[in-house]
Design a protein around this motif. Structure first.
Motif, PDB file in Angstrom:
ATOM      1  N   GLY A   1       1.410   5.338  37.874  1.00 33.38           N
ATOM      2  CA  GLY A   1       0.452   6.242  38.513  1.00 33.38           C
ATOM      3  C   GLY A   1      -0.563   5.474  39.525  1.00 33.38           C
ATOM      4  O   GLY A   1      -1.014   5.542  40.371  1.00 33.38           O
TER       5      GLY A   1
ATOM      6  N   ALA B   1       4.122   8.922  28.387  1.00 34.59           N
ATOM      7  CA  ALA B   1       2.884   9.192  29.316  1.00 34.59           C
ATOM      8  C   ALA B   1       2.424   7.849  29.689  1.00 34.59           C
ATOM      9  O   ALA B   1       1.731   7.747  30.681  1.00 34.59           O
ATOM     10  CB  ALA B   1       1.972   9.873  28.471  1.00 34.59           C
ATOM     11  N   ARG B   2       2.436   6.791  28.794  1.00 34.97           N
ATOM     12  CA  ARG B   2       1.918   5.420  29.241  1.00 34.97           C
ATOM     13  C   ARG B   2       2.686   4.773  30.522  1.00 34.97           C
ATOM     14  O   ARG B   2       1.867   4.262  31.531  1.00 34.97           O
ATOM     15  CB  ARG B   2       2.124   4.521  28.048  1.00 34.97           C
TER      16      ARG B   2
ATOM     17  N   TYR C   1       1.309   6.576  33.533  1.00 31.68           N
ATOM     18  CA  TYR C   1      -0.105   6.023  33.811  1.00 31.68           C
ATOM     19  C   TYR C   1       0.020   4.722  34.577  1.00 31.68           C
ATOM     20  O   TYR C   1      -0.474   4.599  35.704  1.00 31.68           O
ATOM     21  CB  TYR C   1      -0.781   5.803  32.470  1.00 31.68           C
ATOM     22  N   GLU C   2       0.931   3.894  34.074  1.00 32.38           N
ATOM     23  CA  GLU C   2       1.022   2.627  34.633  1.00 32.38           C
ATOM     24  C   GLU C   2       1.664   2.741  36.241  1.00 32.38           C
ATOM     25  O   GLU C   2       1.312   2.183  37.176  1.00 32.38           O
ATOM     26  CB  GLU C   2       2.076   1.532  33.996  1.00 32.38           C
TER      27      GLU C   2
ATOM     28  N   GLU D   1      -8.283   8.689  37.814  1.00 31.17           N
ATOM     29  CA  GLU D   1      -8.930   7.433  37.945  1.00 31.17           C
ATOM     30  C   GLU D   1      -9.076   6.652  39.191  1.00 31.17           C
ATOM     31  O   GLU D   1     -10.416   6.003  39.568  1.00 31.17           O
ATOM     32  CB  GLU D   1      -8.484   6.584  36.770  1.00 31.17           C
TER      33      GLU D   1
ATOM     34  N   GLY E   1       0.711  11.191  32.196  1.00 29.40           N
ATOM     35  CA  GLY E   1       0.152   9.715  32.531  1.00 29.40           C
ATOM     36  C   GLY E   1      -0.165   9.795  34.123  1.00 29.40           C
ATOM     37  O   GLY E   1      -1.463   8.887  34.292  1.00 29.40           O
ATOM     38  N   LEU E   2       0.735  10.136  34.868  1.00 31.45           N
ATOM     39  CA  LEU E   2       0.557  10.136  36.320  1.00 31.45           C
ATOM     40  C   LEU E   2      -0.905  10.690  36.701  1.00 31.45           C
ATOM     41  O   LEU E   2      -1.589  10.205  37.719  1.00 31.45           O
ATOM     42  CB  LEU E   2       1.662  10.638  37.012  1.00 31.45           C
TER      43      LEU E   2
ATOM     44  N   ARG F   1      -3.553  11.280  35.200  1.00 33.49           N
ATOM     45  CA  ARG F   1      -4.912  10.582  34.535  1.00 33.49           C
ATOM     46  C   ARG F   1      -4.881   9.537  35.750  1.00 33.49           C
ATOM     47  O   ARG F   1      -6.129   9.370  35.887  1.00 33.49           O
ATOM     48  CB  ARG F   1      -4.660  10.004  33.202  1.00 33.49           C
ATOM     49  N   ALA F   2      -3.923   8.845  35.973  1.00 35.55           N
ATOM     50  CA  ALA F   2      -3.992   7.621  36.776  1.00 35.55           C
ATOM     51  C   ALA F   2      -4.650   7.946  38.203  1.00 35.55           C
ATOM     52  O   ALA F   2      -5.415   7.222  38.846  1.00 35.55           O
ATOM     53  CB  ALA F   2      -2.571   6.923  37.119  1.00 35.55           C
TER      54      ALA F   2
END
Length: 338
Positions: free
Chosen positions: A236, A229-230, A233-234, A265, A258-259, A261-262
Motif C-alpha cells: 500500500g 496484512a503486513r 501495508y507494505e 497514512e 494493511g492497504l 492503513r497505508a
C-alpha cells in the motif's frame, strides 16, 4: 423427593425411516454414501436425520462394512480465517454424515510434511482425506496418491492437476470484484496479488486480467503480497505513491486491511481517492474504516461440499459440482470515480 426424569431416547435408524416415509434399507444406503437413490428420496432422508439429530453407530457400521468410517483432514496452523472455517465445516459435516474426523494441523505445508501427514492418516485406515491447501506442492502430493486407493480431495485445488477438488470459483469472484470497479468508472485498477504458488492467487489474478481485457483496459503489473496484512501495508505504501491509481483489487481481505492503513497514512482517502475491493469477507470486513467491499466465499458450503465429494469418491461414483459461486458484497470502500 423429586422423581428423576428419564433420559431422552437416542433416535435410531427406524425413527429416521418412519419420519422420511422410507424403508430401513433406504436410510442405510443414504448413511453409507450409496448414490443409486433418487435425489428427492435422499433429501427426505437427510432432512429427517437433521430433524431427529440422528447419529449413525459408526462402530457397528464398521463391523458390517469392514470400513473404518474415518475421514482424515490435513490443514495448517496459519490461523487464516478461510482455511480455519473450512476445517470446522468439514469436521461438522463429517460427523453429521456418520464419520469420525481425524485432523492433522501442520506448521508448514511443505511436500515432506504433507507426505508424512498422509502416511500418518493412512496408518489410521482412513477412507478418504481432505487437504486444505492449494499450493503446487499440495497438488503434486495429492496427484501422487491417486493410484493408492484413498481419495484425496484438495480444497481450492486445480481440476486440471488433481482428480478431486472443491472450492469457490476464484476466477469468477475476481471478475465480479474487478467488474464492480470498472462499472464505477475506474480505469487504473491495480491488483494486489497473493503468492503465485497458490492456485487461489493465480485464479484471482486471471479473473482480474480477463475482466480488464474485456473492458478494453490494460491490466498492468500486479503487486505481490503474501496474504498477510503486513504485506498489504507494505504494498500500500508503494501504491499510495502512484497518483494515477484510483482503485485496488486485493486478493484477500487481510492484505486489504494493511492497504487501508497505508493509504490512510499517505493521505489518500478511501473511497474518495482510491476504491478498494477485498476477497473472502472476513468477519471484520463490515467494521473496517471504511467498511470493506469484498467478494464473499461461502466457506461453510465448501466444507460441506468437500464431505459430499469425498463420500462420492469413496463410493466410486461421480460427485456433485466442485465449484461454488462467490458473491460480491458492496460496502463503503468503493465509490464512483469523480
Amino acid at each position: 423427593m423429586t422423581a428423576l426424569r428419564p433420559e431422552p431416547r437416542v433416535p435410531v435408524m427406524a425413527d429416521v425411516a418412519r419420519l422420511a416415509g422410507v424403508s430401513h434399507q433406504t436410510v442405510s444406503r443414504v448413511v453409507n454414501g450409496q448414490t443409486n437413490l433418487r435425489p428427492a428420496t435422499r433429501q427426505r432422508v437427510e432432512e429427517a436425520i437433521r430433524q431427529l439429530g440422528y447419529r449413525p453407530n459408526t462402530a457397528a457400521r464398521a463391523l458390517v462394512t469392514r470400513r473404518s468410517a474415518t475421514i482424515g483432514v490435513i490443514g495448517s496452523k496459519s490461523g487464516f480465517w478461510g482455511p480455519s472455517t473450512v476445517h470446522r465445516a468439514i469436521q461438522a459435516a463429517g460427523r453429521e454424515a456418520g464419520y469420525f474426523v481425524s485432523s492433522v494441523n501442520l506448521q508448514s505445508l511443505t511436500r515432506t510434511e504433507l507426505v508424512d501427514a498422509i502416511d500418518h492418516l493412512r496408518a489410521q485406515s482412513v477412507e478418504g482425506i481432505v487437504l486444505i491447501s492449494a499450493t503446487d506442492d499440495a497438488l503434486e502430493v495429492a496427484r501422487a496418491q491417486e493410484d493408492l486407493g484413498i481419495p484425496v480431495v484438495v480444497v481450492e485445488g486445480d481440476e486440471t492437476k488433481t482428480r478431486w477438488t472443491v472450492g469457490v470459483d476464484q476466477v469468477r469472484g475476481a471478475r465480479l470484484g474487478t467488474r464492480h470497479l470498472v462499472a464505477q468508472g475506474h480505469t487504473e485498477i491495480v491488483h494486489l496479488a497473493g503468492p503465485s504458488t497458490w492456485t487461489e492467487a493465480r485464479g484471482r489474478l486471471l479473473g482480474w486480467q480477463q475482466e480488464m481485457y474485456d473492458a478494453g483496459l490494460r491490466p498492468g503489473r500486479p503487486v505481490a503480497g503474501d496474504w498477510s496484512a503486513r504485506s498489504g501495508y507494505e504494498a500500500g505504501l508503494a501504491i499510495a505513491a502512484r497518483p494515477e491509481v484510483t482503485a485496488v483489487f486485493c486478493a484477500n481481505d487481510q492484505m486489504a486491511l494493511g492497504l487501508l492503513r497505508a493509504l490512510h497514512e499517505a493521505g489518500r482517502r478511501v473511497p474518495d481517492d482510491v476504491s478498494v475491493v477485498g476477497f473472502d469477507d472476513i468477519p471484520e470486513a463490515p467494521y473496517l474504516i471504511p467498511p470493506l467491499t469484498t467478494v464473499r466465499q461461502d466457506f461453510a458450503a465448501v466444507g460441506r461440499r468437500a464431505i459430499e465429494i469425498v463420500r462420492s469418491a469413496i463410493g466410486g461414483s461421480t460427485g456433485p459440482e466442485s465449484l461454488i459461486a462467490p458473491e460480491l458484497v458492496v460496502r463503503a470502500s468503493t465509490a464512483v470515480r469523480t
